[in-house]
Motif scaffolding. Structure first.
Motif, PDB file in Angstrom:
ATOM      1  N   GLN A 309     -50.589 -14.938 -11.738  1.00 23.72           N
ATOM      2  CA  GLN A 309     -50.257 -15.691 -10.525  1.00 23.72           C
ATOM      3  C   GLN A 309     -48.876 -15.301 -10.005  1.00 23.72           C
ATOM      4  OE1 GLN A 309     -50.840 -19.720 -12.070  1.00 23.72           O
ATOM      5  NE2 GLN A 309     -52.476 -19.998 -10.577  1.00 23.72           N
ATOM      6  N   TRP A 310     -47.943 -15.110 -10.923  1.00 20.59           N
ATOM      7  CA  TRP A 310     -46.577 -14.722 -10.552  1.00 20.59           C
ATOM      8  C   TRP A 310     -46.584 -13.335  -9.894  1.00 20.59           C
ATOM      9  CZ3 TRP A 310     -43.546 -10.763 -12.937  1.00 20.59           C
ATOM     10  CH2 TRP A 310     -42.213 -10.732 -12.542  1.00 20.59           C
ATOM     11  N   ASP A 313     -48.290 -14.209  -6.340  1.00 18.70           N
ATOM     12  CA  ASP A 313     -47.696 -15.150  -5.391  1.00 18.70           C
ATOM     13  C   ASP A 313     -46.188 -14.979  -5.202  1.00 18.70           C
ATOM     14  OD1 ASP A 313     -50.224 -16.192  -5.230  1.00 18.70           O
ATOM     15  OD2 ASP A 313     -49.831 -17.834  -6.615  1.00 18.70           O
ATOM     16  N   ALA A 314     -45.490 -14.613  -6.260  1.00 24.12           N
ATOM     17  CA  ALA A 314     -44.029 -14.484  -6.172  1.00 24.12           C
ATOM     18  C   ALA A 314     -43.595 -13.047  -5.926  1.00 24.12           C
ATOM     19  CB  ALA A 314     -43.368 -15.026  -7.442  1.00 24.12           C
ATOM     20  N   MET A 315     -44.224 -12.094  -6.622  1.00 30.94           N
ATOM     21  CA  MET A 315     -43.818 -10.700  -6.522  1.00 30.94           C
ATOM     22  C   MET A 315     -44.626  -9.908  -5.489  1.00 30.94           C
ATOM     23  SD  MET A 315     -41.337 -10.680  -8.564  1.00 30.94           S
ATOM     24  CE  MET A 315     -40.963  -8.942  -8.730  1.00 30.94           C
ATOM     25  N   HIS A 316     -45.796 -10.421  -5.130  1.00 34.94           N
ATOM     26  CA  HIS A 316     -46.672  -9.765  -4.147  1.00 34.94           C
ATOM     27  C   HIS A 316     -47.027  -8.330  -4.553  1.00 34.94           C
ATOM     28  CE1 HIS A 316     -45.961 -13.226  -1.592  1.00 34.94           C
ATOM     29  NE2 HIS A 316     -44.663 -13.037  -1.694  1.00 34.94           N
ATOM     30  N   PHE A 343     -41.159 -17.682 -18.469  1.00 40.33           N
ATOM     31  CA  PHE A 343     -40.740 -18.347 -17.228  1.00 40.33           C
ATOM     32  C   PHE A 343     -40.402 -19.811 -17.455  1.00 40.33           C
ATOM     33  CE2 PHE A 343     -44.011 -15.210 -15.472  1.00 40.33           C
ATOM     34  CZ  PHE A 343     -43.060 -14.201 -15.339  1.00 40.33           C
TER      35      PHE A 343
END
Length: 490
Positions: A309-310, A313-316, A343
């Motif tokens: 997910q990271w 959603d965060a790193m694309h 995290f």
């Protein structure tokens, strides 16, 4: 009438699934659950949102299966564990946001009282860590205006998510939980099988807040008729990892399963004996049936699917989780790149709430594929850490049954077998958490005659045998443990 319905309330989504007795899905509905991050290390949920989604999902799954309430034999509940909900007994409304199991706001309290670790472990099988419900509840009472005074007067109720759902399903008539969820609060003594007065005093929790504790398969009453077009019997509750253990039919000592969802949780059945870990694993209740408790050792990894997910959603770096398999396959090895997904700190066997995530070994040639592969491999390395600890504590399993959304990825499942040097078995039904809840409900109402009856219905889909040379697996593990050492704070 043998259709069974499971509510599977997880960290990032709520689902309901209708099964036939053999575990085949007949209907499903799912809604994504938003999470709130008000401060670094804080993770909250809206308990009212959880309840509203649960109702919608049950209605949707029944519609998808084309079934009415009087065609459902029983309903079972499984839930994200340790997440704490505090609500008003009169209005039935939450008095503050639910604090998620991943939340680390009580780290300072836990560090301050580490001298009580052995004492807590002897009673609960757990460690003093922000992961568990007790410190979350204490924080709620101290930081929600008027909450402690109202709790002392008996006006408030506490529960993990299962108890919150049961309260609402029963129209506020039942304040109950099961032994598996109670065992994750750090307030329940898993030797005496009761809320522990000394623990309640230590955490400053009034006993009046707490639910009644029942067996995992038991008569939990029925749903309010107006919710689903008629009453449905409720026959089972288990925390998500215990439900997955049941769904994987791990009923004999030495059998193990590992679930790969938001986090990763490896559970080893240890039978009727409460076995304290000497290697910083958790001892917990696997299930309690007919008043008899089966125990387990558990290793808890906070970040597994959450790392994907990271990436998205965060790193694309990816647009969908399904892209990770092709990217991991596109390179021959990790080229020395390791991602430690700490995290929200490190779980077992490290228990370091202050550790933070990092990527090591990057070179000019490193690209997206290396980082994605390192994220997937981190799941295998963390699982290997748990299995090595379990082998020291009890016994090494001869195979690992796996489930959860991540293991539909064949590359990941094979990587697990290679890094663990152990056969990895994926079942036909990978929604084993929901299936376990359905099995418990079916056991209560007579759809299943026994655990052996349930076990006979479990089916393997794919068995992944180790292909990697053991020396290479150990070499990779050395690199992983060096990376972990660099992020640890204690």
């Amino acid at each position: 009438m043998k259709h069974l319905l499971a509510i599977d309330q997880g960290t990032t989504s709520t689902r309901a699934i209708v099964f036939d007795p053999d575990g085949n899905k007949l209907g499903v509905a799912q809604r994504e659950l938003p999470q709130s991050f008000p401060k670094p290390g804080w993770i909250e949920h809206d308990a009212q949102h959880i309840w509203d989604d649960t109702v919608a999902c049950v209605q949707g799954a029944m519609a998808d299966a084309g079934l009415a309430a009087d065609e459902i034999a029983a309903l079972g509940i499984t839930n994200q564990r340790e997440t704490a909900v505090l609500w008003d007994r009169k209005t039935g409304k939450p008095v503050c946001p639910a604090i998620c199991w991943q939340d680390r706001r009580t780290s300072a309290f836990c560090q301050q009282h580490q001298d009580r670790n052995d004492w807590i472990n002897e009673k609960t099988g757990l460690l003093l860590d922000p992961y568990f419900s007790a410190t979350k509840l204490a924080w709620m009472l101290d930081h929600t205006e008027g909450a402690r005074e109202r709790a002392e007067r008996g006006e408030l109720a506490f529960g993990t998510v299962d108890a919150w759902l049961m309260w609402n399903l029963s129209g506020g008539q039942l304040h109950v939980t099961d032994a598996t969820n109670a065992s994750r609060t750090a307030l329940f003594n898993i030797v005496t099988h009761d809320w522990d007065d000394e623990l309640l005093d230590f955490f400053k929790v009034p006993r009046s807040l707490l639910p009644e504790v029942r067996d995992s398969a038991a008569d939990y009453g029925q749903t309010e008729p107006e919710l689903f077009g008629g009453p449905i019997r409720i026959g089972g509750i288990a925390g998500d990892q215990q439900a997955a253990t049941i769904g994987q039919a791990c009923f004999e000592p030495g059998m193990s399963k590992s679930t790969y969802g938001t986090g990763c949780f490896l559970v080893l059945n240890t039978g009727r004996e409460f076995k304290r870990s000497k290697n910083r694993l958790l001892s917990t209740i696997a299930y309690r049936l007919n008043g008899e408790t089966t125990y387990a050792l558990e290793g808890s990894i906070f970040v597994a699917g959450a790392a994907v997910q990271w990436l998205r959603d965060a790193m694309h770096l990816i647009r969908a989780a399904g892209e990770t398999e092709k990217l991991a396959q596109s390179i021959p090895d990790n080229d020395g790149v390791y991602l430690v997904p700490a995290f929200t700190g490190l779980g077992a066997p490290y228990w370091d709430p202050e550790a933070r995530g990092a990527i090591f070994g990057l070179t000019r040639d490193s690209g997206i594929a290396h980082i994605v592969r390192a994220a997937l491999e981190s799941v295998g390395y963390q699982t290997r850490d748990l299995l090595d600890a379990m082998a020291k504590d009890a016994l090494a399993p001869t195979e690992l049954r796996v489930d959860g959304g991540m293991v539909v990825n064949d590359w990941l499942s094979q990587s697990l077998a290679d890094l663990l040097q152990l056969p990895v078995v994926r079942p036909v039904t990978v929604e084993t958490t929901a299936l376990g809840a359905a099995f418990l409900a079916g056991l209560t109402v007579g759809v299943y005659a026994s655990l052996d009856d349930i076990a006979s219905r479990w089916q393997s889909e794919t068995r992944f045998e180790p292909k990697m040379d053991p020396a290479r697996a150990n070499q990779l593990l050395v690199g992983w443990r060096d990376a972990v050492a660099r992020v640890r704070c204690n």
